[in-house]
Write a protein that holds these residues in place. Structure first.
Motif, PDB file in Angstrom:
ATOM      1  N   UNK A 281       0.844  -1.194   0.000  1.00 55.37           N
ATOM      2  CA  UNK A 281       0.000   0.000   0.000  1.00 55.37           C
ATOM      3  C   UNK A 281       0.885   1.251   0.000  1.00 55.37           C
ATOM      4  N   UNK A 282       0.531   2.209  -0.853  1.00 62.42           N
ATOM      5  CA  UNK A 282       1.268   3.474  -0.935  1.00 62.42           C
ATOM      6  C   UNK A 282       0.594   4.578  -0.124  1.00 62.42           C
ATOM      7  N   UNK A 283      -0.700   4.775  -0.348  1.00 60.56           N
ATOM      8  CA  UNK A 283      -1.435   5.784   0.424  1.00 60.56           C
ATOM      9  C   UNK A 283      -2.933   5.549   0.291  1.00 60.56           C
ATOM     10  N   UNK A 284      -3.681   6.142   1.228  1.00 60.12           N
ATOM     11  CA  UNK A 284      -5.131   6.221   1.027  1.00 60.12           C
ATOM     12  C   UNK A 284      -5.491   7.667   0.765  1.00 60.12           C
ATOM     13  N   UNK A 295     -13.216  16.039 -14.243  1.00 54.76           N
ATOM     14  CA  UNK A 295     -12.250  16.610 -13.302  1.00 54.76           C
ATOM     15  C   UNK A 295     -12.366  15.900 -11.955  1.00 54.76           C
ATOM     16  N   UNK A 296     -11.306  15.996 -11.171  1.00 54.50           N
ATOM     17  CA  UNK A 296     -11.360  15.520  -9.789  1.00 54.50           C
ATOM     18  C   UNK A 296     -10.358  16.305  -8.952  1.00 54.50           C
ATOM     19  N   UNK A 297     -10.591  16.284  -7.658  1.00 53.81           N
ATOM     20  CA  UNK A 297      -9.697  16.967  -6.716  1.00 53.81           C
ATOM     21  C   UNK A 297      -9.426  16.044  -5.545  1.00 53.81           C
ATOM     22  N   UNK A 298      -8.161  15.904  -5.173  1.00 52.77           N
ATOM     23  CA  UNK A 298      -7.782  15.101  -4.020  1.00 52.77           C
ATOM     24  C   UNK A 298      -7.968  15.961  -2.770  1.00 52.77           C
ATOM     25  N   UNK A 299      -8.924  15.573  -1.936  1.00 52.13           N
ATOM     26  CA  UNK A 299      -9.216  16.380  -0.747  1.00 52.13           C
ATOM     27  C   UNK A 299      -8.371  15.980   0.453  1.00 52.13           C
ATOM     28  N   UNK A 300      -7.882  14.722   0.472  1.00 49.61           N
ATOM     29  CA  UNK A 300      -6.989  14.290   1.557  1.00 49.61           C
ATOM     30  C   UNK A 300      -6.159  13.111   1.077  1.00 49.61           C
ATOM     31  N   UNK A 301      -4.984  12.981   1.639  1.00 57.40           N
ATOM     32  CA  UNK A 301      -4.091  11.876   1.283  1.00 57.40           C
ATOM     33  C   UNK A 301      -3.213  11.558   2.483  1.00 57.40           C
ATOM     34  N   UNK A 302      -3.086  10.267   2.791  1.00 60.70           N
ATOM     35  CA  UNK A 302      -2.253   9.828   3.912  1.00 60.70           C
ATOM     36  C   UNK A 302      -1.355   8.688   3.449  1.00 60.70           C
ATOM     37  N   UNK A 303      -0.050   8.880   3.565  1.00 62.35           N
ATOM     38  CA  UNK A 303       0.904   7.881   3.086  1.00 62.35           C
ATOM     39  C   UNK A 303       1.048   6.730   4.066  1.00 62.35           C
ATOM     40  N   UNK A 304       1.262   5.533   3.514  1.00 60.20           N
ATOM     41  CA  UNK A 304       1.710   4.391   4.297  1.00 60.20           C
ATOM     42  C   UNK A 304       3.243   4.389   4.276  1.00 60.20           C
ATOM     43  N   UNK A 305       3.848   3.612   5.179  1.00 56.82           N
ATOM     44  CA  UNK A 305       5.314   3.571   5.260  1.00 56.82           C
ATOM     45  C   UNK A 305       5.896   2.334   4.571  1.00 56.82           C
ATOM     46  N   UNK A 306       5.087   1.599   3.830  1.00 58.41           N
ATOM     47  CA  UNK A 306       5.510   0.303   3.305  1.00 58.41           C
ATOM     48  C   UNK A 306       6.478   0.392   2.120  1.00 58.41           C
ATOM     49  N   UNK A 307       6.403   1.474   1.363  1.00 63.39           N
ATOM     50  CA  UNK A 307       7.194   1.566   0.144  1.00 63.39           C
ATOM     51  C   UNK A 307       8.696   1.581   0.438  1.00 63.39           C
TER      52      UNK A 307
END
Length: 326
Positions: A281-284, A295-307
């Motif tokens: 997993x990279x992020x949710x 069109x789309x807009x990313x309203x939130x993003x949280x990285x995982x540490x697995x990469x």
């Protein structure tokens, strides 16, 4: 339209996962294709090789549908299935599960890490068919194993099979890998042509040390990709048919995104393959999508540490390939 998703990858083959089991989404077929084209665009804030829709099944633990970046639907995706396997198993507290795909219900299971702390899953790749009508490939013969196709190349030898995605595979040497021939052939068979009316995945395969191969794939609907799970599985089977590897032995399969393992099984002249590799997993993220405006807009993003851990596996694989002259 507000959508929660996870971005993950198997061997660098990256996908957006959309959970339709826990969320009340109701996508039309047109919307699925449009979402894939929009969200997977590499010039956008997300970008991926495709979308994995994780759905309820009336008889299995979950269902997977795969849409490519061009909006087309794939019948299977081995690298994507590992991600779906992880998601469904973790959601339901399982170590083994069955996932419904377009052509078959496939067994999946959590496995010992392929590399320290790299989450690893094994997935079944089947059914396997050598009938050219199942690809389809329009040649006046029932199958094609280790044969020439003059319309494509005078020198290369090909094998064709469906697993169930269609694959055209050639065992090559390093010089042929670097020649540009794969790009030429791949573009020919994935544009309007008489041989492959629905297109085909094209893989060049180089045999390395005993029990190890390198696979480079042009994926139908995607283009050159870091890795293609069904291509690596099909390529492993072809190397067994040619005596380069053995059925029931673990085959280390190197690719531009890292490494997986394949085990080819034979049962009364029928084959299936176990594909074993990372499900990282990279992020949710949460995205607001307007399909009418595309069109789309990313309203939130949280990285995982697995990469960070996966990159250690990738570095080891790349060092091995460099030592092999690739």
């Amino acid at each position: 339209m507000l959508i929660d998703l996870i971005k993950g990858h198997g061997s660098g083959n990256d996908f957006l996962l959309i959970d339709e089991i826990s969320n009340p989404y109701s996508f039309s077929e047109t919307e699925r294709a449009e979402l894939a084209s929009l969200l997977c665009n590499r010039n956008s804030d997300l970008g991926a090789d495709g979308i994995l829709f994780i759905m309820k099944s009336d008889h299995a633990d979950g269902r997977m549908r795969v849409f490519n970046t061009d909006g087309s639907e794939a019948s299977m995706c081995g690298n994507g299935l590992r991600l779906v396997a992880r998601y469904v198993c973790e959601m339901q507290g399982l170590n083994e599960a069955v996932i419904e795909t377009m052509k078959a219900d496939l067994k999946v299971s959590k496995q010992q890490d392929i590399f320290p702390t790299v989450t690893t899953y094994q997935v079944e790749i089947s059914p396997v068919s050598f009938r050219l009508s199942d690809l389809p490939l329009n040649l006046n013969e029932p199958n094609l194993i280790n044969e020439n196709i003059p319309e494509l190349s005078e020198e290369l030898i090909f094998s064709a099979l469906a697993v169930p995605n269609p694959h055209l595979i050639s065992i090559v040497e390093t010089e042929q890998l670097n020649s540009g021939e794969q790009k030429k052939i791949s573009e020919k068979v994935n544009n309007p042509n008489e041989l492959f009316p629905d297109g085909v995945n094209v893989s060049f395969v180089k045999s390395l040390d005993e029990g190890s191969i390198y696979v480079n794939t042009f994926e139908r609907g995607v283009g050159f990709t870091n890795a293609c799970g069904t291509a690596m599985s099909a390529s492993s089977l072809v190397t067994c048919l040619q005596g380069l590897n053995e059925v029931e032995d673990v085959i280390n399969v190197y690719n531009n995104g890292g490494k997986v393992q394949c085990v080819v099984h034979e049962n009364d002249e029928d084959y299936y393959i176990d594909l074993i590799g990372n499900a990282t997993y990279l992020y949710n993220a949460q995205v607001e999508v307007d399909l009418s405006r595309k069109t789309f807009e990313v309203s939130s993003k949280e990285d995982f540490a697995e990469q960070q851990t996966y990159e250690k596996l990738q570095a080891e694989a790349q060092a091995y390939l460099k030592g092999a002259g690739l």
